[in-house]
Design a protein around this motif. Sequence first.
Motif, PDB file in Angstrom:
ATOM      1  N   CYS B  48       1.070  -1.033   0.168  1.00  0.00           N
ATOM      2  CA  CYS B  48       0.120   0.192   0.214  1.00  0.00           C
ATOM      3  C   CYS B  48       0.799   1.252  -0.320  1.00  0.00           C
ATOM      4  O   CYS B  48       0.489   2.138  -1.168  1.00  0.00           O
ATOM      5  N   ILE B  49       1.881   1.065   0.670  1.00  0.00           N
ATOM      6  CA  ILE B  49       2.331   2.316   1.107  1.00  0.00           C
ATOM      7  C   ILE B  49       3.210   2.837   0.115  1.00  0.00           C
ATOM      8  O   ILE B  49       3.823   3.991  -0.479  1.00  0.00           O
ATOM      9  N   ASN B  50       4.147   1.212  -0.298  1.00  0.00           N
ATOM     10  CA  ASN B  50       4.578   2.247  -1.416  1.00  0.00           C
ATOM     11  C   ASN B  50       3.954   2.210  -3.176  1.00  0.00           C
ATOM     12  O   ASN B  50       4.899   2.864  -4.066  1.00  0.00           O
ATOM     13  N   SER B  51       2.871   1.960  -2.564  1.00  0.00           N
ATOM     14  CA  SER B  51       2.185   2.430  -4.240  1.00  0.00           C
ATOM     15  C   SER B  51       1.202   3.375  -3.772  1.00  0.00           C
ATOM     16  O   SER B  51       0.562   3.400  -4.925  1.00  0.00           O
ATOM     17  N   GLY B  52       1.955   4.319  -3.105  1.00  0.00           N
ATOM     18  CA  GLY B  52       1.114   5.525  -2.847  1.00  0.00           C
ATOM     19  C   GLY B  52       0.120   5.541  -1.721  1.00  0.00           C
ATOM     20  O   GLY B  52      -0.528   6.192  -1.680  1.00  0.00           O
ATOM     21  N   GLN B  75       2.593   3.647  12.431  1.00  0.00           N
ATOM     22  CA  GLN B  75       4.556   4.077  11.988  1.00  0.00           C
ATOM     23  C   GLN B  75       5.414   3.756  11.184  1.00  0.00           C
ATOM     24  O   GLN B  75       6.235   3.664  10.679  1.00  0.00           O
ATOM     25  N   PRO B  76       5.659   2.337  11.707  1.00  0.00           N
ATOM     26  CA  PRO B  76       6.963   1.150  11.013  1.00  0.00           C
ATOM     27  C   PRO B  76       6.157   1.460   8.925  1.00  0.00           C
ATOM     28  O   PRO B  76       7.795   1.313   8.757  1.00  0.00           O
ATOM     29  N   TRP B  77       5.002   1.965   8.949  1.00  0.00           N
ATOM     30  CA  TRP B  77       4.294   1.260   7.867  1.00  0.00           C
ATOM     31  C   TRP B  77       4.431   3.252   6.950  1.00  0.00           C
ATOM     32  O   TRP B  77       4.036   2.539   5.822  1.00  0.00           O
ATOM     33  N   ASP B  78       5.203   3.704   7.447  1.00  0.00           N
ATOM     34  CA  ASP B  78       4.800   5.732   7.518  1.00  0.00           C
ATOM     35  C   ASP B  78       2.987   5.774   7.544  1.00  0.00           C
ATOM     36  O   ASP B  78       2.840   6.578   6.626  1.00  0.00           O
ATOM     37  N   LEU B  79       2.381   5.100   8.150  1.00  0.00           N
ATOM     38  CA  LEU B  79       0.555   4.779   7.865  1.00  0.00           C
ATOM     39  C   LEU B  79       0.149   5.973   9.277  1.00  0.00           C
ATOM     40  O   LEU B  79      -1.200   5.375   9.416  1.00  0.00           O
ATOM     41  N   ASP B  80       1.447   6.468   9.903  1.00  0.00           N
ATOM     42  CA  ASP B  80       0.952   6.929  11.264  1.00  0.00           C
ATOM     43  C   ASP B  80       0.672   9.150  10.201  1.00  0.00           C
ATOM     44  O   ASP B  80       1.393   9.762  10.550  1.00  0.00           O
ATOM     45  N   ARG B  81      -1.111   8.992  10.092  1.00  0.00           N
ATOM     46  CA  ARG B  81      -1.522  10.550   9.653  1.00  0.00           C
ATOM     47  C   ARG B  81      -2.454  10.857   9.604  1.00  0.00           C
ATOM     48  O   ARG B  81      -3.542  10.268  10.554  1.00  0.00           O
ATOM     49  N   SER B  82      -2.336  12.525   9.821  1.00  0.00           N
ATOM     50  CA  SER B  82      -3.452  13.026  10.439  1.00  0.00           C
ATOM     51  C   SER B  82      -4.486  12.884   9.193  1.00  0.00           C
ATOM     52  O   SER B  82      -5.320  13.080  10.416  1.00  0.00           O
ATOM     53  N   GLY B  84      -6.109   9.819   6.584  1.00  0.00           N
ATOM     54  CA  GLY B  84      -6.065   8.772   6.356  1.00  0.00           C
ATOM     55  C   GLY B  84      -4.946   8.314   7.738  1.00  0.00           C
ATOM     56  O   GLY B  84      -4.828   8.097   8.778  1.00  0.00           O
ATOM     57  N   GLY B  85      -4.276   6.946   7.039  1.00  0.00           N
ATOM     58  CA  GLY B  85      -3.288   6.396   7.817  1.00  0.00           C
ATOM     59  C   GLY B  85      -3.640   5.043   8.032  1.00  0.00           C
ATOM     60  O   GLY B  85      -4.631   4.800   7.285  1.00  0.00           O
ATOM     61  N   VAL B  86      -3.518   4.535   8.640  1.00  0.00           N
ATOM     62  CA  VAL B  86      -4.207   3.007   9.008  1.00  0.00           C
ATOM     63  C   VAL B  86      -5.060   2.757  10.358  1.00  0.00           C
ATOM     64  O   VAL B  86      -4.718   3.889  10.979  1.00  0.00           O
ATOM     65  N   HIS B  87      -6.018   2.476  10.379  1.00  0.00           N
ATOM     66  CA  HIS B  87      -7.252   2.192  10.964  1.00  0.00           C
ATOM     67  C   HIS B  87      -7.841   0.650  11.583  1.00  0.00           C
ATOM     68  O   HIS B  87      -7.815  -0.276  10.193  1.00  0.00           O
ATOM     69  N   ILE B  88      -7.397   0.723  12.837  1.00  0.00           N
ATOM     70  CA  ILE B  88      -8.097  -1.215  13.376  1.00  0.00           C
ATOM     71  C   ILE B  88      -9.592  -1.449  13.427  1.00  0.00           C
ATOM     72  O   ILE B  88     -10.329   0.087  13.698  1.00  0.00           O
ATOM     73  N   LEU B  89     -10.473  -1.541  12.005  1.00  0.00           N
ATOM     74  CA  LEU B  89     -11.863  -1.580  12.560  1.00  0.00           C
ATOM     75  C   LEU B  89     -12.596  -3.447  12.637  1.00  0.00           C
ATOM     76  O   LEU B  89     -12.250  -4.025  12.460  1.00  0.00           O
TER      77      LEU B  89
END
Lengths: 372, 398
Positions: B48-52, B75-82, B84-89
């Motif tokens: 995901c992160i490598n694909s933008g 954070q390890p995947w650079d997915l700590d965003r204000s 977007g980012g990664v969310h556990i559902l």
Amino acid sequence: MANSAVGVIFSNVHDENIPELSRHRTMASIPYGGRYRLIDFSLSNMVNAGIDTVGVVTKYNYQSLLDHLGSGKDWDLARKDGGIILLPPYSDETDAPYSNRLEALKGITGFLNHRNEDYVVISDCDGIARIDFADILAWHEQKGADITMVYHEEEGPVDSGYYMTMSMDEDARVTGLKINPRIKAKAKNNVYINVMVLNREFLTNIIQDAVTRGLSSFGKDILSKNVDTLKIYGYGFKGYYAGVDSLSKYYQHSMELLEKDVRDELFGARDIYTKVRDSAPSKYADGAQVKNSLISDGCEIEGTVENCILFRGVKIGKGSVVRNSIIMQDSVIGSGVQLDCVITDKNVVVRDRRHLAGCAELPYFIAKGRML
Amino acid sequence: MQRKKECVAMLLAGGQGSRLYALTNNIAKPAVAFGGKYRIIDFPLSNCINSGIDTVGVLTQYEPLELNEYIGNGQPWDLDRSFGGVHILSPYQAKKKSSWFEGTANAIYQNMAFMQKYNPDYVLILSGDHIYKMDYAAMLKAHKATGADCTIAAIEVPLKEASRFGILNTNADGSIYQFEEKPKQPKSNLASMGIYIFTASKLFKYLKEDDENPASSKDFGKDVLPAMLNAGEKMFSYRFQGYWKDVGTISSLWEANMDLLGEEPNFDVNDPDWKIHSRNPLAPPEYIGEHALLGNSLISLGCEIGGTVINSVLSSNVVIEEGARVIDSVLMAGSVVRKGATVCYSIVDENTVIEEGAAVGEDKEAGAGIAVLGRNIRIGAGAKVAGGQILDKDYKGE
């Protein structure tokens, strides 16, 4: 003791001791132990003692340090209040950047005045040790000291261009401080290891006072001359201490990491934090022969490696024999190469069938990015 | 102006992975360790992160504790965003109705609000069971170029295995005319990889209809995709060429680990152009001892190797004492093999200790299969664990 102290790390002091490795970087960012930089040890000791605000004093060559520290998240120091605070030199048209520790401290009085912690832990980056700052802070408080200086008993001469030896009375109060005394071989001395604890307000006051009086040396004018009037105490650090004050000491202490008890002491009890690089696990090919070595992630080993420290992403080609050497990040050793007592800096390429050797006292050093 | 994300990824990570037996007793399948320092979910997240794509919903249900902790703030995947980012559902209690996720389509449907918050044009559906490197951006580009309502990533599989997969029957232009879920007599060998890109409005429409259909089993492959096809929506396949492996079984998990080895590995995790990000262990470099013997193996940080390690993958902080032998095996973080013990053709989960002289597993050629030891167990000194045996409790031997 959490949050009772703020940390200050000097990143450039002692650069001149290892010109080979500090040519393009600060003392703080000299690579060590396969995946660390020297600053990781002092920084981790601070974090492990609950210190969550650390000012890093820089002067020059600090690009690699900035790159290493980033936001501080790898040390859990990306904080809203505090965290890692970089303190580059402050100067304007009339004022040159600092030239000694006292001026450097003067440059950070703004930072120190804005904190509300009672104590300041000051550390340089020339030593590798697992120092318990919480214990030193408790000791400092109990002694009611103005300054606690940490020493380690060393045998024989010190390589550093600037060092202090300490003498104490039975209550550990410092009675004498000598700067650069001659030390005979085998003589035992309490050598100051460039780690001290001070009361924060006391520190800002003496800096102000020294500046007003035009003093220039923290060691000579403030510490050494005032042992009778200031309450300076000496805290003896009894654990493993590796003072890196020359290339040969760097080599010698690095090799000590191959001893299990040294690794257990440094890495066993608490974590040493460092920048994360997301390298893959290291790959050992069929025919790789590895003995008594520390190998970091991302390496690919096809040859023979004995008594070595390999940093991240190092490649050792087929038929190569690398012994007693330190190979830094992303260096590529071709095939049929023989290395003995060699230190390569980062991104060095040693082409096929080259033979290079140094000796333990004088390891052969290959500068960053060189191709041989 | 409302902020938006062009494409939001939804990662189905609720699977129990029951065919991994002892390895998924207490953790969800996507959290299973792989390749030394990774977990299965590192692959879709890194893709995901490598694909933008920087907005990922991770749908969890079965034993989510470790997975949640692992993902953390992303954070390890650079997915700590204000934004977007990664969310556990996770499944949640709602005013009208509360339920577990029933089927893959229902899981996505229940998290409609999450997707709509980002007002996406496209939704990427992923699963957390596969090891592969794939540029989702290229797939999205193809989705736009064909003007499809749904694009399904597909890979050619051997025809004899095709009945295990959802099979796509396509026209020459890649458009799909038939979708068969696990057909007994497959017409083609083009298998769905369980990776879908939907035009968001269509996805929302069909998920709603599917939810209202009492006959539906609420599954993408069985219900939603066929419904879209029947309604004449534009559906295209997207051919993927490269390594892709379902690691849902003990043997496929073992094989995928072995695929990382060799001079030219089938799957290269050490690829500077497509880094696989992960939560890194805090450990010093591995130490290889005086009498160690290593061959064709991956070894991770913090390991202490005194013995022999051949054709094996070791996670962080594994200890192999002098005289111990590890062959054709996968050892997960913190496992210990004491003096004189052997581990052969086995998978050993985290923090399991194999005491002196014990023998785990049998030679690969013996045909008994892969021995599996669950986490935090102890195999007593001298004990023998037969090939193919699966243990999740301490074992002292007969």
